[in-house]
Design a protein around this motif. Structure first.
Motif, short mmCIF file in Angstrom:
data_model
loop_
_atom_site.label_atom_id
_atom_site.label_comp_id
_atom_site.label_asym_id
_atom_site.label_seq_id
_atom_site.Cartn_x
_atom_site.Cartn_y
_atom_site.Cartn_z
N GLU A 91 0.69 -1.33 -0.03
CA GLU A 91 0.02 -0.05 -0.03
C GLU A 91 0.96 1.37 0.12
O GLU A 91 0.55 2.13 -0.83
CB GLU A 91 -1.00 0.09 1.09
CG GLU A 91 -1.91 -1.17 1.17
CD GLU A 91 -3.08 -0.83 0.26
OE1 GLU A 91 -3.66 -0.02 0.55
OE2 GLU A 91 -3.12 -1.78 -0.72
N LYS A 92 1.81 1.24 1.01
CA LYS A 92 2.84 2.14 0.92
C LYS A 92 3.53 2.61 -0.41
O LYS A 92 3.61 3.86 -0.73
CB LYS A 92 3.82 2.19 2.13
CG LYS A 92 4.60 3.18 2.50
CD LYS A 92 5.55 2.83 3.82
CE LYS A 92 6.04 4.25 4.24
NZ LYS A 92 6.95 3.79 5.48
N LEU A 94 2.64 1.84 -3.58
CA LEU A 94 1.78 2.33 -4.34
C LEU A 94 1.09 3.62 -4.21
O LEU A 94 1.22 4.34 -5.16
CB LEU A 94 0.44 1.41 -4.60
CG LEU A 94 0.79 -0.22 -5.18
CD1 LEU A 94 -0.69 -1.10 -4.80
CD2 LEU A 94 0.95 0.13 -6.58
N TYR A 95 0.97 4.18 -2.97
CA TYR A 95 0.53 5.32 -2.67
C TYR A 95 1.76 6.34 -2.83
O TYR A 95 1.63 7.52 -3.67
CB TYR A 95 0.40 5.27 -1.24
CG TYR A 95 0.45 6.89 -0.62
CD1 TYR A 95 -0.75 7.72 -0.91
CD2 TYR A 95 1.52 7.51 0.04
CE1 TYR A 95 -1.06 9.15 -0.49
CE2 TYR A 95 1.28 8.67 0.60
CZ TYR A 95 0.16 9.76 0.06
OH TYR A 95 0.06 10.96 0.53
N LEU A 96 3.07 6.00 -2.63
CA LEU A 96 4.14 6.86 -2.80
C LEU A 96 4.41 6.96 -4.40
O LEU A 96 4.65 8.33 -4.91
CB LEU A 96 5.19 6.53 -2.09
CG LEU A 96 5.49 6.80 -0.57
CD1 LEU A 96 6.26 5.90 0.09
CD2 LEU A 96 5.52 8.22 -0.49
N LYS A 98 2.31 6.88 -6.69
CA LYS A 98 1.09 7.35 -6.97
C LYS A 98 1.48 9.06 -6.78
O LYS A 98 1.14 9.79 -7.95
CB LYS A 98 -0.08 7.09 -6.44
CG LYS A 98 -1.30 7.67 -7.03
CD LYS A 98 -2.43 7.35 -6.34
CE LYS A 98 -4.02 8.14 -6.53
NZ LYS A 98 -3.94 9.31 -5.66
N PRO B 259 -4.84 3.01 -3.31
CA PRO B 259 -4.44 2.98 -1.99
C PRO B 259 -4.97 3.91 -1.13
O PRO B 259 -4.91 5.07 -1.51
CB PRO B 259 -3.17 2.66 -1.87
CG PRO B 259 -2.66 3.02 -3.13
CD PRO B 259 -3.68 3.21 -4.25
N VAL B 262 -1.28 6.16 3.65
CA VAL B 262 -0.86 5.29 4.71
C VAL B 262 0.54 5.91 5.21
O VAL B 262 0.81 5.47 6.20
CB VAL B 262 -0.45 4.09 4.24
CG1 VAL B 262 -1.66 3.24 4.14
CG2 VAL B 262 0.31 3.87 2.92
N VAL B 263 1.30 7.02 4.54
CA VAL B 263 2.30 7.49 5.18
C VAL B 263 2.15 8.41 6.28
O VAL B 263 1.30 9.09 6.32
CB VAL B 263 3.21 8.21 3.86
CG1 VAL B 263 4.53 8.78 4.52
CG2 VAL B 263 3.61 7.16 2.77
#
Lengths: 184, 263
Positions: A91-92, A94-96, A98, B259, B262-263
């Protein structure tokens, strides 16, 4: 926290540091500026523990993450894998990716990405690693203004409770990040 | 500038094959003596004749077994000694003269020495291994030494485990060197292995069959056996290279998934 006392370092006869002192707290964003060859990258390498040949004391608290002057991505891994490898959190990662604008390029290898895209992968990787101190060595090279601004916004957001040390030639980048200048 | 159309790769290979077989046929026709240079159809007929005998398969099987055993043993040993030499300068200083001597010594000297030292059935194994070992050792050592220092520093900063360093940094660095070494050595192992079979009269071997063909002046058989050696060498090389070259399937990640922060 970073604490440097009486740092002495030279390459052959070229003295880089001769009694350099630095004390930075646990949080905040700081900026080092200086001409080429003045030892900015050497200082980052000493703080990170990559260069151990010096005199004086260098201490820091917590784990260090680093955006190197070069991208240093693993060529055999995709953008996703390069970031995932340091945090092991899907998740982390993919988030970063993105957030740095690479959501459509996560399965591409470094050789398939442009210089600026690889730079963003390197930044995402450094942010993904569980750290207390972030060292940024010319992190925004090869980035377009729009992307640079969104990456700066991301760093400000994610690093607000951490210590960030930036080395850059561009004072406007330091200003945008809200950095406090460090005498160097 | 307009790019000139070229023949597709398989067609180019076929053309080259036909060209050289044609040259062989012309030379054979000029010489005019099948006992000196048999023509391609005669060799093919002899090859089909050999293919019908069980002796052919036994000889080929035993030669493949011996040479592959020597090759595999040398690859394994070369990887181990290559790693040791890359990590220890003392070990490298001790091993380097040994490999230099092996590389410089003519293969015939080793075959003759091996005839004195070991069982003749094992000589092709020993000789193939001896030819392959220095190359694999050198390539593995070079591959490790050429590992990107910047990536190793990156791995240190991001706390890579030993396993991560091995799989993510060292192996990708060594693999091209090892693959090149394996490719070079396959031909080497075959040539040296068959040569040793000729000289040591190993039972059920291609080398022995080549020798017998020479003794009975069966030049067409000699050519047929040589074609067999070349064909097996190419097949093994293709098989090995396809095994080494299999690319890791790209992992698929759900790109459409959005997602949570979450950071």
């Amino acid at each position: 926290m970073i604490k440097i006392k009486n740092l002495k370092k030279s390459f052959d006869k070229n003295v880089i540091f001769n009694g350099f002192d630095l004390c930075l707290p646990d949080t905040g964003t700081y900026y080092i500026n200086g001409p080429s060859g003045s030892g900015k990258t050497t200082l980052m390498r000493i703080i990170s523990g990559l260069d151990t040949e010096y005199e004086g004391t260098v201490e820091h608290s917590g784990k260090i993450s680093y955006v190197f002057q070069e991208n240093r991505l693993i060529p055999s891994l995709t953008a996703y894998e390069n970031v995932f490898e340091v945090c092991h959190k899907k998740e982390k990662t993919l988030y970063l990716l993105k957030e740095v604008g690479l959501e459509n390029d996560i399965d591409k290898y470094p050789a398939e990405l442009s210089g600026g895209m690889n730079r963003r992968v390197a930044i995402a990787r450094a942010l993904a690693y569980d750290h207390d101190i972030l060292l940024l060595d010319e992190p925004f090279t090869a980035l377009d203004d729009d992307i640079k601004n969104s990456v700066i916004k991301l760093i400000k957001e994610t690093e607000k409770d951490r210590l960030v040390l930036l080395v850059s030639h561009d004072e406007s980048e330091a200003e945008a990040l809200g950095c406090i200048s460090v005498p160097f | 500038m307009k790019k000139r159309a070229d023949l597709p790769a398989p067609l180019r290979s076929l053309l080259a094959f036909v060209f050289w077989v044609g040259i062989w046929w012309i030379i054979s026709a000029i010489v005019g003596k099948e006992v000196l240079i048999p023509s391609p159809p005669v060799v093919v007929l002899h090859l089909f004749g050999l293919l019908k005998t069980s002796d052919f398969y036994l000889s080929v099987g035993m030669s493949v077994l011996r040479i592959t055993a020597g090759f595999a043993a040398a690859v394994l040993t070369g990887i181990i000694t290559g790693v040791i030499s890359a990590v220890s300068k003392t070990a490298d200083a001790l091993l380097s003269p040994l490999f230099s001597v092996i590389k410089a010594t003519p293969v015939a000297s080793f075959i003759i020495l091996a005839l004195v030292w070991i069982n003749k059935e094992l000589i092709p194994v020993f000789i193939s291994a001896l030819m392959v070992l220095p190359v694999i050792h050198g390539n593995v050592k070079e591959g490790i030494k050429s590992t990107d220092v910047q990536l190793l520093e990156m791995a240190k900063i991001f706390g890579f485990t030993k396993k991560q360093k091995l799989y993510r940094i060292y192996l990708p660095s060594v693999t091209p060197y090892l693959t090149a070494g394996i490719k070079t050595c396959l031909g080497l192992a075959w040539k040296a292995g068959v040569a040793s079979e000729v000289l040591c009269f190993a039972a059920y071997s291609i080398g022995n069959k080549l020798y017998q063909s020479k003794v009975y002046l069966e030049t067409a058989d000699m050519f047929a056996w040589t074609v067999t050696v070349i064909a097996i060498s190419i097949i093994i090389e293709k098989l090995l290279m396809s095994l080494v070259g299999i690319k890791q399937k790209k992992k698929r990640y759900d790109q459409n998934k959005k997602p949570e922060k979450v950071v």
